[in-house]
Structures are given as C-alpha cells and as structure tokens.
Design a protein around this motif. Sequence first.
Motif, PDB file in Angstrom:
ATOM      1  N   SER A  53     -41.238 -55.277 101.182  1.00 22.66           N
ATOM      2  CA  SER A  53     -39.929 -55.748 101.617  1.00 22.66           C
ATOM      3  C   SER A  53     -39.120 -54.593 102.200  1.00 22.66           C
ATOM      4  O   SER A  53     -39.134 -53.476 101.665  1.00 22.66           O
ATOM      5  CB  SER A  53     -39.162 -56.357 100.443  1.00 22.66           C
ATOM      6  N   GLY A  54     -38.441 -54.875 103.303  1.00 26.02           N
ATOM      7  CA  GLY A  54     -37.556 -53.880 103.899  1.00 26.02           C
ATOM      8  C   GLY A  54     -38.258 -52.940 104.860  1.00 26.02           C
ATOM      9  O   GLY A  54     -39.480 -52.843 104.899  1.00 26.02           O
ATOM     10  N   ALA A  55     -37.447 -52.259 105.649  1.00 29.10           N
ATOM     11  CA  ALA A  55     -37.973 -51.328 106.642  1.00 29.10           C
ATOM     12  C   ALA A  55     -38.643 -50.136 105.956  1.00 29.10           C
ATOM     13  O   ALA A  55     -38.156 -49.652 104.931  1.00 29.10           O
ATOM     14  CB  ALA A  55     -36.851 -50.848 107.548  1.00 29.10           C
ATOM     15  N   PRO A  56     -39.749 -49.664 106.490  1.00 34.24           N
ATOM     16  CA  PRO A  56     -40.435 -48.524 105.873  1.00 34.24           C
ATOM     17  C   PRO A  56     -39.658 -47.232 106.091  1.00 34.24           C
ATOM     18  O   PRO A  56     -38.924 -47.085 107.072  1.00 34.24           O
ATOM     19  CB  PRO A  56     -41.774 -48.495 106.616  1.00 34.24           C
ATOM     20  N   ARG A  57     -39.822 -46.308 105.166  1.00 35.57           N
ATOM     21  CA  ARG A  57     -39.188 -44.995 105.333  1.00 35.57           C
ATOM     22  C   ARG A  57     -39.833 -44.228 106.477  1.00 35.57           C
ATOM     23  O   ARG A  57     -39.179 -43.470 107.181  1.00 35.57           O
ATOM     24  CB  ARG A  57     -39.307 -44.196 104.031  1.00 35.57           C
ATOM     25  N   ASP A  58     -41.116 -44.434 106.652  1.00 36.37           N
ATOM     26  CA  ASP A  58     -41.866 -43.744 107.707  1.00 36.37           C
ATOM     27  C   ASP A  58     -42.783 -44.760 108.373  1.00 36.37           C
ATOM     28  O   ASP A  58     -43.720 -45.250 107.747  1.00 36.37           O
ATOM     29  CB  ASP A  58     -42.676 -42.587 107.113  1.00 36.37           C
ATOM     30  N   ALA A  59     -42.515 -45.075 109.625  1.00 37.18           N
ATOM     31  CA  ALA A  59     -43.278 -46.102 110.329  1.00 37.18           C
ATOM     32  C   ALA A  59     -44.705 -45.686 110.625  1.00 37.18           C
ATOM     33  O   ALA A  59     -45.515 -46.515 111.050  1.00 37.18           O
ATOM     34  CB  ALA A  59     -42.577 -46.472 111.634  1.00 37.18           C
ATOM     35  N   THR A  60     -45.041 -44.418 110.397  1.00 35.97           N
ATOM     36  CA  THR A  60     -46.412 -43.954 110.658  1.00 35.97           C
ATOM     37  C   THR A  60     -47.280 -43.979 109.412  1.00 35.97           C
ATOM     38  O   THR A  60     -48.477 -43.703 109.484  1.00 35.97           O
ATOM     39  CB  THR A  60     -46.399 -42.525 111.222  1.00 35.97           C
ATOM     40  N   THR A  61     -46.688 -44.312 108.266  1.00 38.38           N
ATOM     41  CA  THR A  61     -47.420 -44.272 107.003  1.00 38.38           C
ATOM     42  C   THR A  61     -48.104 -45.609 106.725  1.00 38.38           C
ATOM     43  O   THR A  61     -47.471 -46.667 106.767  1.00 38.38           O
ATOM     44  CB  THR A  61     -46.474 -43.940 105.843  1.00 38.38           C
ATOM     45  N   TRP A  62     -49.396 -45.547 106.422  1.00 40.22           N
ATOM     46  CA  TRP A  62     -50.141 -46.747 106.051  1.00 40.22           C
ATOM     47  C   TRP A  62     -49.867 -47.088 104.592  1.00 40.22           C
ATOM     48  O   TRP A  62     -49.807 -46.208 103.738  1.00 40.22           O
ATOM     49  CB  TRP A  62     -51.640 -46.528 106.236  1.00 40.22           C
ATOM     50  N   VAL A  63     -49.716 -48.367 104.319  1.00 40.07           N
ATOM     51  CA  VAL A  63     -49.512 -48.858 102.948  1.00 40.07           C
ATOM     52  C   VAL A  63     -50.750 -49.651 102.548  1.00 40.07           C
ATOM     53  O   VAL A  63     -51.171 -50.564 103.266  1.00 40.07           O
ATOM     54  CB  VAL A  63     -48.258 -49.734 102.852  1.00 40.07           C
ATOM     55  N   SER A  64     -51.330 -49.307 101.417  1.00 36.90           N
ATOM     56  CA  SER A  64     -52.529 -49.979 100.922  1.00 36.90           C
ATOM     57  C   SER A  64     -52.141 -51.113  99.972  1.00 36.90           C
ATOM     58  O   SER A  64     -51.264 -50.948  99.124  1.00 36.90           O
ATOM     59  CB  SER A  64     -53.433 -48.991 100.183  1.00 36.90           C
ATOM     60  N   GLU A  65     -52.816 -52.256 100.135  1.00 34.79           N
ATOM     61  CA  GLU A  65     -52.542 -53.425  99.308  1.00 34.79           C
ATOM     62  C   GLU A  65     -53.824 -53.952  98.691  1.00 34.79           C
ATOM     63  O   GLU A  65     -54.920 -53.749  99.223  1.00 34.79           O
ATOM     64  CB  GLU A  65     -51.921 -54.552 100.144  1.00 34.79           C
ATOM     65  N   SER A  66     -53.682 -54.661  97.578  1.00 34.72           N
ATOM     66  CA  SER A  66     -54.800 -55.392  96.993  1.00 34.72           C
ATOM     67  C   SER A  66     -54.240 -56.604  96.248  1.00 34.72           C
ATOM     68  O   SER A  66     -53.209 -56.501  95.575  1.00 34.72           O
ATOM     69  CB  SER A  66     -55.622 -54.513  96.038  1.00 34.72           C
ATOM     70  N   ARG A  67     -54.908 -57.752  96.414  1.00 28.96           N
ATOM     71  CA  ARG A  67     -54.504 -58.988  95.749  1.00 28.96           C
ATOM     72  C   ARG A  67     -55.731 -59.698  95.213  1.00 28.96           C
ATOM     73  O   ARG A  67     -56.748 -59.815  95.912  1.00 28.96           O
ATOM     74  CB  ARG A  67     -53.786 -59.930  96.719  1.00 28.96           C
ATOM     75  N   HIS A  89     -58.445 -56.433  99.874  1.00 30.94           N
ATOM     76  CA  HIS A  89     -57.818 -55.134 100.128  1.00 30.94           C
ATOM     77  C   HIS A  89     -57.492 -55.038 101.617  1.00 30.94           C
ATOM     78  O   HIS A  89     -58.253 -55.511 102.457  1.00 30.94           O
ATOM     79  CB  HIS A  89     -58.757 -53.993  99.751  1.00 30.94           C
ATOM     80  N   TRP A  90     -56.377 -54.408 101.934  1.00 29.24           N
ATOM     81  CA  TRP A  90     -56.076 -54.118 103.332  1.00 29.24           C
ATOM     82  C   TRP A  90     -55.034 -53.010 103.410  1.00 29.24           C
ATOM     83  O   TRP A  90     -54.383 -52.672 102.424  1.00 29.24           O
ATOM     84  CB  TRP A  90     -55.585 -55.367 104.062  1.00 29.24           C
ATOM     85  N   GLN A  91     -54.892 -52.454 104.603  1.00 27.80           N
ATOM     86  CA  GLN A  91     -53.840 -51.492 104.876  1.00 27.80           C
ATOM     87  C   GLN A  91     -53.031 -51.994 106.063  1.00 27.80           C
ATOM     88  O   GLN A  91     -53.575 -52.582 106.997  1.00 27.80           O
ATOM     89  CB  GLN A  91     -54.428 -50.110 105.182  1.00 27.80           C
ATOM     90  N   TRP A  92     -51.731 -51.767 106.022  1.00 28.97           N
ATOM     91  CA  TRP A  92     -50.865 -52.165 107.131  1.00 28.97           C
ATOM     92  C   TRP A  92     -49.673 -51.229 107.225  1.00 28.97           C
ATOM     93  O   TRP A  92     -49.385 -50.457 106.321  1.00 28.97           O
ATOM     94  CB  TRP A  92     -50.427 -53.613 107.004  1.00 28.97           C
ATOM     95  N   ARG A  93     -48.997 -51.318 108.358  1.00 27.05           N
ATOM     96  CA  ARG A  93     -47.760 -50.575 108.557  1.00 27.05           C
ATOM     97  C   ARG A  93     -46.913 -51.349 109.565  1.00 27.05           C
ATOM     98  O   ARG A  93     -47.440 -52.093 110.391  1.00 27.05           O
ATOM     99  CB  ARG A  93     -48.015 -49.150 109.046  1.00 27.05           C
ATOM    100  N   VAL A  94     -45.608 -51.206 109.460  1.00 25.73           N
ATOM    101  CA  VAL A  94     -44.695 -51.862 110.398  1.00 25.73           C
ATOM    102  C   VAL A  94     -43.701 -50.833 110.906  1.00 25.73           C
ATOM    103  O   VAL A  94     -43.348 -49.884 110.190  1.00 25.73           O
ATOM    104  CB  VAL A  94     -43.958 -53.058 109.751  1.00 25.73           C
ATOM    105  N   ALA A  95     -43.234 -51.039 112.145  1.00 27.46           N
ATOM    106  CA  ALA A  95     -42.230 -50.140 112.718  1.00 27.46           C
ATOM    107  C   ALA A  95     -40.834 -50.522 112.248  1.00 27.46           C
ATOM    108  O   ALA A  95     -39.917 -49.702 112.243  1.00 27.46           O
ATOM    109  CB  ALA A  95     -42.312 -50.174 114.242  1.00 27.46           C
ATOM    110  N   GLY A  96     -40.660 -51.785 111.854  1.00 22.32           N
ATOM    111  CA  GLY A  96     -39.387 -52.283 111.370  1.00 22.32           C
ATOM    112  C   GLY A  96     -39.567 -53.709 110.892  1.00 22.32           C
ATOM    113  O   GLY A  96     -40.670 -54.265 110.966  1.00 22.32           O
ATOM    114  N   VAL A  97     -38.502 -54.307 110.409  1.00 31.57           N
ATOM    115  CA  VAL A  97     -38.569 -55.680 109.908  1.00 31.57           C
ATOM    116  C   VAL A  97     -37.448 -56.502 110.529  1.00 31.57           C
ATOM    117  O   VAL A  97     -36.477 -55.961 111.065  1.00 31.57           O
ATOM    118  CB  VAL A  97     -38.461 -55.729 108.361  1.00 31.57           C
ATOM    119  N   HIS A  98     -37.587 -57.825 110.459  1.00 29.08           N
ATOM    120  CA  HIS A  98     -36.505 -58.718 110.869  1.00 29.08           C
ATOM    121  C   HIS A  98     -35.463 -58.743 109.749  1.00 29.08           C
ATOM    122  O   HIS A  98     -35.768 -59.116 108.615  1.00 29.08           O
ATOM    123  CB  HIS A  98     -37.042 -60.131 111.097  1.00 29.08           C
ATOM    124  N   GLN A  99     -34.257 -58.369 110.066  1.00 28.10           N
ATOM    125  CA  GLN A  99     -33.212 -58.281 109.052  1.00 28.10           C
ATOM    126  C   GLN A  99     -32.218 -59.435 109.189  1.00 28.10           C
ATOM    127  O   GLN A  99     -31.997 -59.956 110.275  1.00 28.10           O
ATOM    128  CB  GLN A  99     -32.492 -56.941 109.158  1.00 28.10           C
TER     129      GLN A  99
END
Length: 229
Positions: A170-184, A99-109
């Motif tokens: 995938s893709g730029a986030p709608r809100d760069a301040t929002t944390w996204v939670s993941e699990s694999r 499990h982890w949480q991450w956020r990005v300000a933008g992506v390489h397009q």
Amino acid sequence: MTHIPALRHAALSTTLGLALATAALSFSGQAASAAERVDVGLFAPGALSAWESRGFEGETAYRLTGTGATRVLEARCDGTASAIARRVPVDLNTTPVLHWQWRVAGVHQGLDERSKGGDDFAARVYVIHDGGLLKWRTRAINYVWAGSSEAGTHWPNPFTDQAMMVAVQSGAPRDATTWVSESRDVRADFKRFYDLDLDAIDAVAIMTDCDNAGGQATAAYRDLHFAPE
C-alpha cells in the motif's frame, strides 16, 4: 471447453467468464505433481508467447526490458486497462505458495478502491480457479499494490463477487527502483476467502490499469513461480 475468467471491467460485471478458447493459448506448463517449482513468469527467455492479452479500455503497454537473466516485464497504462493472462495448471497440494517480485513508480491516490470508479491499481497479480462451463463457479484472488487501502486488508471486487481483492502493498514506494518480494499461500487464501479446498488453480494474470482514474501508472514484474513454501 474451458475458459480463463475475465479480470475486471464494468461490461463484465456479472461474470468472470472470459471467452478465450483453450486453443488460442500457448500451454507451456504442466500441472505439478511432484515439482519443487512451477515457473509462471520468469521472462528471462524473452518471450511472451505463453501469455494472452485481454483489453478492457485501451491497451496497457507491456514490454520486456533488460537482457538475459535480468529481463523483466514492464507495464505502463495511460488512462487504459488491459491484462495478460497465462493458463498454467498448478497443483496446490505440492506447490501452493506463489512467489513474485514487483515494483511501482507510484500509486493512484485518493481513490475509493472498493468502488467501481476507484478500481484501479498500479500493479495486480491474479490467481484463477476456472469454473469451465459452470462459469459461476469461477473464482479469482487479486493481489494488488494499493494506493489507499491498508496493506493486509481485503474486499470483494466491486464488479463481481467472484473475485476477492487483497492489498499486499500500500502507498507509494520510498524508492521506485527497489524490487519488493512477495509470497502468498494460494491454497490457504482460497480456503480463507471462499471456504474452498482447492487442489489446483488454472491460470495467472497480470494487470496494470488506470482507466477509471484516468491517470498514468508504471510497474514491473519478475520471477513469478509456485513452490512448496
């Protein structure tokens, strides 16, 4: 001597063997035999002493921000690429899910992310099975926040067939301040991508890189841990 595998770079295209001696790392975690949770990167205590830096092209700037329980790891690259790795044995029979949480300000397009020239990602989290002296047996799964590859797709790393790339976001986030939670389910992923029935992984790594694209990227990470589900 065991080794943490290399993460990626053209100079390391033929192997994942990263010559980091065990003694050079700080071992603060133990393999989980009956644990409910194995903490890898909480960052709240404010120390990165358990993490080893590895530069490929310049240095990505990693720093802790915030205070107390809200402290997180921020990463910024500027035409650079370096990673931080932590050797932490994890029993996948009892705690297979990362499990982890991450956020990005933008992506390489506009990059061909399946090519060597496009192998840049605003955020990556690696899980590594170390082959030790038999370095050709090392395998890694690289969970990435992709710029153009569709979420849910996967492909071999363009520098080595010992690492599999998996686009989790995938893709730029709608809100760069929002944390996204993941699990694999890491154990299931090693079975799926390598047909390996692994009992354990040996290390986890984080990287934000932009040396191929030559641009900039900013990401943040927090609460990396393994759990039963």
